[in-house]
Design a protein around this motif. Structure first.
Motif, mmCIF file in Angstrom:
data_model
loop_
_atom_site.group_PDB
_atom_site.id
_atom_site.type_symbol
_atom_site.label_atom_id
_atom_site.label_comp_id
_atom_site.label_asym_id
_atom_site.label_seq_id
_atom_site.Cartn_x
_atom_site.Cartn_y
_atom_site.Cartn_z
ATOM 1 N N SER A 264 1.084 -0.985 0.257
ATOM 2 C CA SER A 264 0.378 -0.101 0.021
ATOM 3 C C SER A 264 0.729 1.086 -0.176
ATOM 4 N N LEU A 265 0.521 2.122 -0.635
ATOM 5 C CA LEU A 265 1.112 3.018 -1.298
ATOM 6 C C LEU A 265 0.504 4.584 0.132
ATOM 7 N N LEU A 266 -0.328 4.099 0.829
ATOM 8 C CA LEU A 266 -0.760 4.949 2.030
ATOM 9 C C LEU A 266 0.276 4.920 2.722
ATOM 10 N N LYS A 267 0.399 6.770 3.324
ATOM 11 C CA LYS A 267 1.138 6.676 5.164
ATOM 12 C C LYS A 267 0.516 6.808 5.521
ATOM 13 N N TRP A 268 1.142 6.710 7.019
ATOM 14 C CA TRP A 268 0.075 6.602 8.259
ATOM 15 C C TRP A 268 -0.996 7.526 8.868
ATOM 16 N N ASP A 269 0.032 9.400 8.591
ATOM 17 C CA ASP A 269 -1.209 10.602 8.274
ATOM 18 C C ASP A 269 -2.395 10.508 7.001
ATOM 19 N N ILE A 400 1.069 -6.509 15.056
ATOM 20 C CA ILE A 400 -0.297 -6.242 14.374
ATOM 21 C C ILE A 400 -0.074 -5.222 13.398
ATOM 22 N N ILE A 401 0.328 -4.427 13.312
ATOM 23 C CA ILE A 401 0.646 -2.896 12.859
ATOM 24 C C ILE A 401 1.398 -3.434 11.735
ATOM 25 N N ASP A 402 0.826 -2.671 10.243
ATOM 26 C CA ASP A 402 1.795 -2.755 8.967
ATOM 27 C C ASP A 402 3.219 -2.696 9.309
ATOM 28 N N SER A 403 4.234 -3.207 8.578
ATOM 29 C CA SER A 403 5.091 -2.734 8.632
ATOM 30 C C SER A 403 5.678 -1.812 8.156
ATOM 31 N N SER A 404 4.538 -0.565 6.936
ATOM 32 C CA SER A 404 5.124 0.331 6.361
ATOM 33 C C SER A 404 4.757 1.130 6.786
ATOM 34 N N ILE A 405 3.981 1.553 7.790
ATOM 35 C CA ILE A 405 3.910 2.666 8.406
ATOM 36 C C ILE A 405 4.183 2.177 10.027
ATOM 37 N N TRP A 406 5.005 1.449 10.428
ATOM 38 C CA TRP A 406 5.245 1.290 11.495
ATOM 39 C C TRP A 406 6.988 1.833 11.945
ATOM 40 N N ASN A 407 6.351 3.378 13.165
ATOM 41 C CA ASN A 407 6.998 4.119 12.883
ATOM 42 C C ASN A 407 7.343 4.497 14.658
ATOM 43 N N ASP A 409 8.349 6.998 15.947
ATOM 44 C CA ASP A 409 7.791 8.931 15.876
ATOM 45 C C ASP A 409 6.098 8.657 16.068
ATOM 46 N N HIS A 410 5.056 8.065 15.690
ATOM 47 C CA HIS A 410 4.776 7.633 16.013
ATOM 48 C C HIS A 410 3.717 7.263 16.247
ATOM 49 N N GLY A 411 4.391 5.617 17.248
ATOM 50 C CA GLY A 411 3.694 4.588 17.670
ATOM 51 C C GLY A 411 2.776 4.428 18.535
ATOM 52 N N LYS A 412 2.860 6.006 19.650
ATOM 53 C CA LYS A 412 1.918 5.726 20.332
ATOM 54 C C LYS A 412 0.722 5.776 19.291
ATOM 55 N N GLN A 413 0.288 6.781 18.891
ATOM 56 C CA GLN A 413 -0.543 6.870 17.778
ATOM 57 C C GLN A 413 -1.812 5.785 17.591
ATOM 58 N N LEU A 414 -0.904 5.056 17.047
ATOM 59 C CA LEU A 414 -1.155 3.695 16.144
ATOM 60 C C LEU A 414 -1.354 2.519 16.835
ATOM 61 N N LEU A 415 -0.994 2.572 18.292
ATOM 62 C CA LEU A 415 -1.534 2.143 19.530
ATOM 63 C C LEU A 415 -2.343 2.181 20.090
#
Length: 452
Positions: A264-269, A400-407, A409-415
């Motif tokens: 996927s080309l969609l970034k987390w933001d 669980i998180i898609d490795s292409s968006i895990w970072n 810097d925004h790990g808190k948002q993802l969780l």
């Protein structure tokens, strides 16, 4: 079986013909019987109109309007191994009978056509020739009984029924941009240079014209920046057509699952923005519009994206057009496999909390990049929701998180979004939040942490 979405029977040494009953699988989006030994006519109804010819290749005996025209199938490819002269004589007699029947049929059609043309010539000889020169030739019969209604938000106020048919190349298969339980969707290039999406409703609408128009006009009043705008409708012969705004970037399903190389080309933001917009659109349906609308089929293919990747919910309220006396209680399991709340199998009642569960599945897809039901074999195959809860119970949230968006810097948002997702997917509908609460939580994540 009726909720089947993918059916791949290629390379299975199958014989016989394709059962026409498969055309009733309205959720079927991927289908292949390539490289078998099938013969006969391919069904030309339902979802079969949207399948590519590659789905049927490698079957010398198959034919149909979506593959090889039946008249063009090579006799040698259909020839059984029967060397005796009596069989050859039988074949020659059969071919002769078929040929005579075709010739007689064509002669009858020509005679009827000439008779109609001669009568029409007498009737229309005093018509104004300027009218014929200034507009496209009318489609006889069906066009005379057609009706087009455009709402105030329409982008093309001067649109005619003839324009609408021409803009889709008379519903040519090449113009299909989507399919679903309610029918096929076609891209329309309108005369003023804009585009529209035309949904050709499948099945009987079950209503008189006045009732149908009233339902459509009620849907057109549902106006929100995160809904796909309904701009008008058309009745053409037996067809009912809905005219929607065109979404330049297609569906969220495509960007998550169908992109090049499967990445996927969609970034987390962008994913977070899509989640926030879709939640606002659903909250408007549940509380903001009158009457309130239960969507019933929240999924990534019903979340469309404009040129700025803003989310717009599609296909809301269509169940009442096809089942006008439905009060959210139905004898059929509503929704799409993988998104259906567990309680629907018992209550058969569509609810706002059921929509919240389906939206939770969408959030999980945004986080993982995976489909809700993976195509896999074996006893260890699980649906996405069960897998997520298992991983969470083992304290493996990051996996669980898609490795292409895990970072980090925004790990808190993802969780945090994963936490909202779990609340939406609570098996007990009474424990699920309202969609208004979900909107508040998602907007808070963007405000507190800032989008990356």
């Amino acid at each position: 079986m009726e909720n089947l979405e993918t059916l791949d029977l290629s390379f299975n040494d199958l014989h016989g013909s394709i059962p026409p009953s498969l055309s009733k699988l309205t959720f079927l989006s991927k289908f292949s019987v390539a490289n078998n030994h099938l013969h006969g006519v391919i069904p030309n109804e339902g979802q079969f109109l949207s399948f590519p010819s590659s789905s049927f290749e490698g079957n010398a005996g198959l034919c149909g309007e979506i593959y090889i025209p039946c008249g063009d199938v090579s006799n040698t490819s259909l020839k059984p191994v029967m060397p005796s002269s009596s069989n050859n004589r039988f074949r020659r007699n059969s071919i002769l009978c078929v040929t005579i029947s075709i010739v007689v049929g064509i002669a009858l059609l020509l005679a009827v056509g000439l008779l109609k043309m001669s009568r029409r010539g007498v009737k229309d000889q005093n018509d104004d020739f300027d009218d014929d020169l200034s507009r496209p030739h009318r489609l006889s019969g069906a066009l005379a009984s057609s009706k087009l209604v455009l709402f105030q938000n329409s982008d093309c106020k001067e649109l005619t029924v003839t324009d609408l048919l021409k803009s889709t190349n008379n519903f040519n298969q090449a113009n299909i941009i989507g399919c679903g339980g309610y029918g096929l969707v076609y891209r329309a290039n309108l005369p003023n240079g804009t585009k529209a999406a035309i949904k050709r409703l499948s099945g009987e609408c079950g209503q008189m014209e006045r009732e149908f128009q009233a339902e459509v006009e009620a849907l057109s009043r549902a106006q929100h920046k995160n809904l796909v705008s309904l701009q008008g409708y058309c009745r053409h012969g037996n067809d009912r057509l809905l005219i929607y705004s065109y979404m330049e970037n297609g569906s969220l399903d495509y960007w998550l699952h169908e992109s090049v190389d499967g990445v996927s080309l969609l970034k987390w933001d962008v994913r977070l923005k899509i989640a926030q917009g879709a939640a606002r659109g659903l909250a408007y349906l549940h509380k903001g519009c009158q009457p309130n609308i239960v969507h019933r089929d929240i999924k990534t293919s019903n979340i469309l994206l404009d040129e700025k990747f803003e989310a717009h919910l599609a296909d809301f309220g269509l169940s009442r057009l096809l089942r006008p006396y439905d009060t959210h209680v139905t004898t059929d399991l509503v929704g799409t496999l993988g998104y259906i709340p567990p309680e629907y199998s018992q209550t058969l009642t569509a609810t706002c909390r059921g929509d919240v569960y389906s939206f939770g599945v969408v959030l999980l897809e945004l986080l993982t990049g995976r489909r809700p039901v993976e195509v896999c074999r074996g006893k260890n195959c699980r649906d996405l929701v069960s897998w997520m809860f298992q991983m969470k119970s083992e304290k493996r949230e990051e996996e669980i998180i898609d490795s292409s968006i895990w970072n980090k810097d925004h790990g808190k948002q993802l969780l945090e979004v994963l936490g909202v997702t779990c609340k939406c997917l609570d098996p007990n509908p009474r424990q699920r939040p309202s969609i208004e609460e979900v909107v508040s939580w998602l907007d808070g994540i963007g405000f507190e942490s800032g989008t990356q």
